[in-house]
Design a protein around this motif. Sequence first.
Motif, PDB file in Angstrom:
ATOM      1  N   ASN B  56      82.433 123.654 -33.547  1.00  0.00           N
ATOM      2  CA  ASN B  56      81.551 122.672 -34.182  1.00  0.00           C
ATOM      3  C   ASN B  56      81.957 121.245 -33.824  1.00  0.00           C
ATOM      4  O   ASN B  56      81.097 120.375 -33.645  1.00  0.00           O
ATOM      5  CB  ASN B  56      81.556 122.834 -35.707  1.00  0.00           C
ATOM      6  CG  ASN B  56      80.673 123.981 -36.155  1.00  0.00           C
ATOM      7  OD1 ASN B  56      80.038 124.629 -35.323  1.00  0.00           O
ATOM      8  ND2 ASN B  56      80.631 124.230 -37.449  1.00  0.00           N
ATOM      9  N   ALA B  57      83.280 121.015 -33.729  1.00  0.00           N
ATOM     10  CA  ALA B  57      83.747 119.665 -33.379  1.00  0.00           C
ATOM     11  C   ALA B  57      83.278 119.289 -31.970  1.00  0.00           C
ATOM     12  O   ALA B  57      82.931 118.129 -31.709  1.00  0.00           O
ATOM     13  CB  ALA B  57      85.268 119.595 -33.475  1.00  0.00           C
ATOM     14  N   ILE B  58      83.233 120.278 -31.085  1.00  0.00           N
ATOM     15  CA  ILE B  58      82.775 119.996 -29.711  1.00  0.00           C
ATOM     16  C   ILE B  58      81.287 119.678 -29.705  1.00  0.00           C
ATOM     17  O   ILE B  58      80.841 118.709 -29.085  1.00  0.00           O
ATOM     18  CB  ILE B  58      83.061 121.200 -28.781  1.00  0.00           C
ATOM     19  CG1 ILE B  58      84.566 121.480 -28.747  1.00  0.00           C
ATOM     20  CG2 ILE B  58      82.528 120.929 -27.378  1.00  0.00           C
ATOM     21  CD1 ILE B  58      84.934 122.742 -27.997  1.00  0.00           C
ATOM     22  N   VAL B  59      80.515 120.500 -30.433  1.00  0.00           N
ATOM     23  CA  VAL B  59      79.070 120.244 -30.492  1.00  0.00           C
ATOM     24  C   VAL B  59      78.806 118.871 -31.097  1.00  0.00           C
ATOM     25  O   VAL B  59      77.982 118.095 -30.603  1.00  0.00           O
ATOM     26  CB  VAL B  59      78.358 121.359 -31.296  1.00  0.00           C
ATOM     27  CG1 VAL B  59      76.908 120.983 -31.550  1.00  0.00           C
ATOM     28  CG2 VAL B  59      78.436 122.678 -30.544  1.00  0.00           C
ATOM     29  N   THR B  60      79.558 118.538 -32.149  1.00  0.00           N
ATOM     30  CA  THR B  60      79.402 117.223 -32.780  1.00  0.00           C
ATOM     31  C   THR B  60      79.653 116.112 -31.764  1.00  0.00           C
ATOM     32  O   THR B  60      78.880 115.156 -31.667  1.00  0.00           O
ATOM     33  CB  THR B  60      80.379 117.086 -33.969  1.00  0.00           C
ATOM     34  OG1 THR B  60      80.145 118.168 -34.874  1.00  0.00           O
ATOM     35  CG2 THR B  60      80.180 115.768 -34.697  1.00  0.00           C
ATOM     36  N   ALA B  61      80.732 116.249 -30.987  1.00  0.00           N
ATOM     37  CA  ALA B  61      81.064 115.225 -29.997  1.00  0.00           C
ATOM     38  C   ALA B  61      79.994 115.138 -28.916  1.00  0.00           C
ATOM     39  O   ALA B  61      79.630 114.043 -28.466  1.00  0.00           O
ATOM     40  CB  ALA B  61      82.431 115.520 -29.381  1.00  0.00           C
TER      41      ALA B  61
END
Lengths: 207, 207
Positions: B56-61
């Motif tokens: 999720n952190a990657i998608v957010t970034a």
Amino acid sequence: MDTSAASPASKRASDILDQVKSVFASNGFEGASMQDLAQAAQMSVGNFYRYFSSKNAIVTALVKRDLEEIETFFEAVQSSENPGVTFMSLLRHRIETLPFEKAALWSEVQAASYRCPEITTLMCAMDETVRRNVVMALVRIHGDDSAAAREIFETRAQLLMLLVHGFAQRKYCTGADAGSEDYVALGELVLSTLHDTIFTPPALPAE
Amino acid sequence: MDTSAASPASKRASDILDQVKSVFASNGFEGASMQDLAQAAQMSVGNFYRYFSSKNAIVTALVKRDLEEIETFFEAVQSSENPGVTFMSLLRHRIETLPFEKAALWSEVQAASYRCPEITTLMCAMDETVRRNVVMALVRIHGDDSAAAREIFETRAQLLMLLVHGFAQRKYCTGADAGSEDYVALGELVLSTLHDTIFTPPALPAE
């Protein structure tokens, strides 16, 4: 009345599809295991495999079932005395009633199609069928079967499909509360754009 | 010129995003493991976690980086002497150059958004930002900041976003060979629909 004799096996397969489709939407295509799917159908994995040998087989069956619905849609347009009015009223029905779950499933299948050549092939075949049907409807509405008009209708058919799919996919934010004023207003603007796309006479090159 | 001082860490994070985004497109969001992602970035899993603690952190970034691009896009529109012409020329550029990979990734994130509330929230926030910017552009183009005009622009902004996203997603079949005549013709029809959506004066209720 549907007089086709659906075999008990194919009726069972269709029921299974109804039971498992939400698993794809909630777990994702890659995240859904055959175990999850069998469980949703309340079957043993072994028994489940007798109906569907793989996830791709399930997606194929789902897409084929959609295609049957779409064929019924276009038969109604083709057999209507006023095909333009019938087309618009069926599109309105679709725009107003498309369920959220269907949009989610469609997104999932589309995402899977980028990864899986079999699904890409299937989606493109479906796309091609819909497109051919839209072109046939536009030919009938405008009473113009020339090659030049057909070329214009081919492109318009794509815009039409883009609008209907794109509208379904926008539901995830704006339609969070389904039937929001916002989403209803967008539906009307989409329908008016569909109307123009269907009824504007094809601008043919001057002779 | 970009004079913002990007820290080496954020530069590295941005490089990692470039390296891993194709993993989502090829394995699917659910199918991509942190191991797969770390491998694509040529890092140990432990080191990778120092940059991104979850998928999720990657998608957010990825979404945040997209948002920065979009802000640059709309700053150019707002600072232009002729915002309508600038808007259309940026849209044309986007329609003509949108890479296939980006469309695949966007499909994946959208499918994930149906399953994951955090991603839904993020996508809706992004959607809202784009929409606000389109409305501001339309207000400036028409020189009309009335509440009635704004309401019309809100709906048109959604149609505009639907058209641009929908076009990107249609690439998967028609653009199988990128730059096919078919797809180019659809691009032109989409651009002409975008043009009408942007420039048609808002039809306000009679006073």
